[in-house]
Write a protein that holds these residues in place. Structure first.
Motif, PDB file in Angstrom:
ATOM      1  N   MET A   1      97.232  38.232  56.041  1.00 20.23           N
ATOM      2  CA  MET A   1      96.834  39.594  56.341  1.00 20.23           C
ATOM      3  C   MET A   1      95.403  39.805  55.839  1.00 20.23           C
ATOM      4  O   MET A   1      95.104  39.564  54.683  1.00 20.23           O
ATOM      5  N   LEU A   2      94.547  40.241  56.736  1.00 19.97           N
ATOM      6  CA  LEU A   2      93.146  40.478  56.387  1.00 19.97           C
ATOM      7  C   LEU A   2      92.809  41.936  56.691  1.00 19.97           C
ATOM      8  O   LEU A   2      93.044  42.410  57.798  1.00 19.97           O
ATOM      9  N   HIS A   3      92.287  42.626  55.709  1.00 17.54           N
ATOM     10  CA  HIS A   3      91.876  44.016  55.877  1.00 17.54           C
ATOM     11  C   HIS A   3      90.360  44.067  55.854  1.00 17.54           C
ATOM     12  O   HIS A   3      89.718  43.399  55.045  1.00 17.54           O
ATOM     13  N   GLU A   4      89.772  44.873  56.750  1.00 18.88           N
ATOM     14  CA  GLU A   4      88.323  45.063  56.776  1.00 18.88           C
ATOM     15  C   GLU A   4      87.976  46.522  56.527  1.00 18.88           C
ATOM     16  O   GLU A   4      88.647  47.417  57.033  1.00 18.88           O
ATOM     17  N   PHE A   5      86.912  46.725  55.763  1.00 20.33           N
ATOM     18  CA  PHE A   5      86.437  48.059  55.415  1.00 20.33           C
ATOM     19  C   PHE A   5      84.916  48.038  55.499  1.00 20.33           C
ATOM     20  O   PHE A   5      84.272  47.169  54.932  1.00 20.33           O
ATOM     21  N   ARG A   6      84.360  48.989  56.203  1.00 23.50           N
ATOM     22  CA  ARG A   6      82.905  49.027  56.376  1.00 23.50           C
ATOM     23  C   ARG A   6      82.273  50.033  55.411  1.00 23.50           C
ATOM     24  O   ARG A   6      82.827  51.087  55.139  1.00 23.50           O
ATOM     25  N   VAL A   7      81.088  49.661  54.932  1.00 26.37           N
ATOM     26  CA  VAL A   7      80.354  50.541  54.021  1.00 26.37           C
ATOM     27  C   VAL A   7      78.860  50.388  54.316  1.00 26.37           C
ATOM     28  O   VAL A   7      78.378  49.298  54.612  1.00 26.37           O
ATOM     29  N   ARG A   8      78.162  51.484  54.272  1.00 22.70           N
ATOM     30  CA  ARG A   8      76.712  51.499  54.443  1.00 22.70           C
ATOM     31  C   ARG A   8      76.085  51.604  53.062  1.00 22.70           C
ATOM     32  O   ARG A   8      76.562  52.350  52.212  1.00 22.70           O
ATOM     33  N   VAL A   9      75.003  50.873  52.821  1.00 24.05           N
ATOM     34  CA  VAL A   9      74.296  50.949  51.539  1.00 24.05           C
ATOM     35  C   VAL A   9      73.359  52.147  51.589  1.00 24.05           C
ATOM     36  O   VAL A   9      72.471  52.228  52.450  1.00 24.05           O
ATOM     37  N   TYR A  10      73.555  53.072  50.663  1.00 28.38           N
ATOM     38  CA  TYR A  10      72.699  54.240  50.543  1.00 28.38           C
ATOM     39  C   TYR A  10      71.711  54.050  49.393  1.00 28.38           C
ATOM     40  O   TYR A  10      71.879  53.185  48.532  1.00 28.38           O
ATOM     41  N   TYR A  11      70.702  54.879  49.387  1.00 31.33           N
ATOM     42  CA  TYR A  11      69.661  54.809  48.359  1.00 31.33           C
ATOM     43  C   TYR A  11      70.281  54.827  46.963  1.00 31.33           C
ATOM     44  O   TYR A  11      69.862  54.066  46.081  1.00 31.33           O
ATOM     45  N   GLU A  12      71.281  55.661  46.757  1.00 30.53           N
ATOM     46  CA  GLU A  12      71.920  55.783  45.446  1.00 30.53           C
ATOM     47  C   GLU A  12      72.612  54.498  44.994  1.00 30.53           C
ATOM     48  O   GLU A  12      72.917  54.343  43.814  1.00 30.53           O
TER      49      GLU A  12
END
Length: 129
Positions: A1-12
């Motif tokens: 089982m593989l789960h994927e989660f996306r995240v954007r890098v913000y300045y903070e």
């Protein structure tokens, strides 16, 4: 089982050099784990309130392989490595355009609210086996 989660890098999320500050990778993989558990239909608040069970980190082995930067789109993958009575071992990777920039082996333990080890909840064990 593989789960994927996306995240954007913000300045903070970055340091003075404009790269992701090292501790923020731990935040990214935590968000991915929470999303993974939620996606399995497990309500961690209800688990805590009704059964008195929470998850704690026992150990993390981290490997910083490349630098992510401001505005990068990252994908965090979560995969189960092993399950035992009270432990769940996961392998997580943070990728940018397919390149692994960070990876970690994470050992979670289920405990009571007073910190005593307790068997992983049945609903979780059923879903990860």
């Amino acid at each position: 089982m593989l789960h994927e989660f996306r995240v954007r890098v913000y300045y903070e999320d970055t340091d003075m050099a404009g790269i992701v500050y090292h501790a923020n990778y731990l935040k990214f993989i935590e968000r991915a784990r929470s999303d993974w558990v939620r996606g399995m239909g497990i309500d961690q608040n209800a688990l805590r309130d009704n059964e008195g069970v929470v998850f704690v980190i026992r150990r993390i082995e981290a490997d910083f392989r490349a630098s992510a930067r401001f505005d990068d789109e990252l994908t965090v993958t979560t995969r189960v490595q092993a399950v035992s009575g009270v432990r769940l071992t996961l392998h997580q990777e943070v990728r940018r355009a397919g390149e692994v920039v960070f990876s970690a082996d994470v050992v979670l333990v289920s405990v009571t609210l007073d910190g005593q080890p307790v068997r992983l909840p049945e609903q979780l064990r059923r879903r990860v086996h």
